[in-house]
Structures are given as C-alpha cells and as structure tokens.
Scaffold this active site. Structure first.
Site, PDB file in Angstrom:
ATOM      1  N   ASN A   1      13.710  64.218 139.409  1.00  0.00           N
ATOM      2  CA  ASN A   1      14.391  65.461 139.062  1.00  0.00           C
ATOM      3  C   ASN A   1      15.888  65.225 139.049  1.00  0.00           C
ATOM      4  OD1 ASN A   1      16.011  67.911 140.278  1.00  0.00           O
ATOM      5  ND2 ASN A   1      14.245  68.808 139.232  1.00  0.00           N
TER       6      ASN A   1
ATOM      7  N   ALA B   1      12.587  68.798 135.073  1.00  0.00           N
ATOM      8  CA  ALA B   1      13.521  69.900 135.305  1.00  0.00           C
ATOM      9  C   ALA B   1      12.722  71.089 135.796  1.00  0.00           C
ATOM     10  CB  ALA B   1      14.282  70.262 134.032  1.00  0.00           C
ATOM     11  N   GLU B   2      13.256  71.794 136.811  1.00  0.00           N
ATOM     12  CA  GLU B   2      12.459  72.867 137.408  1.00  0.00           C
ATOM     13  C   GLU B   2      12.228  74.045 136.483  1.00  0.00           C
ATOM     14  OE1 GLU B   2      16.460  73.245 139.725  1.00  0.00           O
ATOM     15  OE2 GLU B   2      15.278  71.640 138.860  1.00  0.00           O
ATOM     16  N   ASN B   3      12.938  74.085 135.337  1.00  0.00           N
ATOM     17  CA  ASN B   3      12.652  75.156 134.384  1.00  0.00           C
ATOM     18  C   ASN B   3      11.394  74.879 133.560  1.00  0.00           C
ATOM     19  OD1 ASN B   3      14.202  73.078 133.146  1.00  0.00           O
ATOM     20  ND2 ASN B   3      14.677  74.410 131.425  1.00  0.00           N
ATOM     21  N   GLY B   4      10.744  73.725 133.806  1.00  0.00           N
ATOM     22  CA  GLY B   4       9.418  73.523 133.236  1.00  0.00           C
ATOM     23  C   GLY B   4       9.264  72.442 132.192  1.00  0.00           C
TER      24      GLY B   4
END
Length: 216
Positions: A22, A45-48
């Site tokens: 990440n 990325a934590e937005n998917g």
C-alpha cells in the site's frame, strides 16, 4: 538528485517481488515509479484498487482510475477493483506485506504522527491508523525536516497515528530503524555525513561503527 526522488528510490529498493504493498498519498505514491515491472509488485489503494501502476503520461489520465489521494494512476495487467470492505479487510487482516506512509513526526519509540495537525482542517483520518496497525511492515517516507524543524523527535507533539512502532524511516538524509533500544542509524543519504544527520535530528540516534551510504 531531488530529495523526494532519493526517498522514493530507496524505498522502492526495499520491496520484494510479488509483494502486496500500500502506498500512502503524496510522496509515498512516487515509489511506484521506481519499482521495475519485472518484480510483479501489486500496489493497493484503500479506495479499492489492487494493481496500481505509475502515473500516466500527460493527456492519458483516466478520471475513474485514481489512488486514495485522487492522483491519476495506471493499472498493470491483472489489476482488480474491489469494494471498500474488501480493501480494508486486506489491511486489517494483516495481508499487506508493506505500507509506505508519509510522516509529520516520528519519535524515539518509533511511533508515527501523520494524520492531523491540531487547529487545521483535515478531510478525515483516512486509512493510516488501520495501515500502521495491520501491515506487516510499515515504512515512513518523509523529508528529514520541515521549515528547519526536525521531524524525528524525542516524543511526538502531534496526535499519534497508532501505538505501534514503525519498521523503518527513510528520508533523503538517512535510513533509520526503530528498535527496542531506540533509533538505529542504518544508512546515510548520498553525500551526507553522520554529523549532518545528527544535527538535523532532535531524537537520539544509535550509531554503530561505520554507517554505509544508501544503496539503490
């Protein structure tokens, strides 16, 4: 060499083939530009998104393909889009091999402060707290000082991101490893001497023998 490029290149050299990594917003996002494609690293990325590539050439940006900070990215072959629940499941479940985060301060315990400055408007805490708590390795990528003030300090004066020691600090001046005994100076930046690093660091550094220069 630009200080941010020094940092990004050194962090890129830490990443092993096949890892799931990440990258935080800002400086950490530059790391993807310096990881060879043959390493087959998957950036998350934590937005998917799993499988982020480097920034696209100007004019080739896709508004639907961005990192968590809204920066334009590319996707590598085999990339996948996932929902937020799956994304944070990977983070909280300990499945990330590494996260690379920016920092406002890191203290002698190896604790990171990077999510807010009191009195300033912030959009939210984002995923930093989950990432520091959940990733197997936490690398802080930041410039060594801001406006002449050291960012590696005896104790953080800003709100902590998490009560877990980070794995490594990489700046343009040094590679520093937080340990139970304190902050160990592992490498010097290009052309930087140990005395310069000590002068730019308000925290105590543990220095053992000759400190080698950074290897990219």
């Amino acid at each position: 060499m630009d200080p941010k490029v020094v940092i990004a290149r050194r962090v890129a050299a830490l990443i092993e083939p096949g890892w799931l990594v990440n990258l935080g917003i800002g400086l950490p996002s530059m790391v993807a530009n310096y990881v060879p494609a043959e390493k087959q690293v998957y950036f998350q990325a934590e937005n998917g998104v799993i499988g982020l590539g480097s920034r696209p050439p100007e004019g080739m940006e896709d508004a639907s393909l961005t990192d968590a900070g809204g920066g334009f990215v590319t996707a590598v072959p085999g990339a996948a889009s996932i929902d937020s629940a799956m994304s944070f499941g990977l983070i909280r479940g300990g499945h990330l091999d590494m996260t690379v985060l920016g920092g406002l301060q890191v203290d002698e315990r190896g604790y990171l402060a990077n999510w807010m400055v009191p009195g300033k408007m912030v959009p939210g805490m984002g995923g930093a707290m989950d990432l520091v708590a959940g990733a197997r390795r936490v690398v802080v990528a930041m410039v060594h000082a801001a406006k002449g003030e050291p960012k590696i300090v005896p104790e953080c004066t800003l709100p902590l991101t998490a009560a877990r020691r980070v794995s490594l600090i990489v700046t343009e001046m040094a590679v520093i490893e937080p340990t139970e005994a304190g902050l160990v100076l592992r490498e010097r930046g290009p052309g930087v001497g140990v005395a310069e690093i000590e002068a730019a660091t308000s925290a105590r550094l543990i220095i053992k023998g000759d400190v080698p220069e950074m290897a990219f």
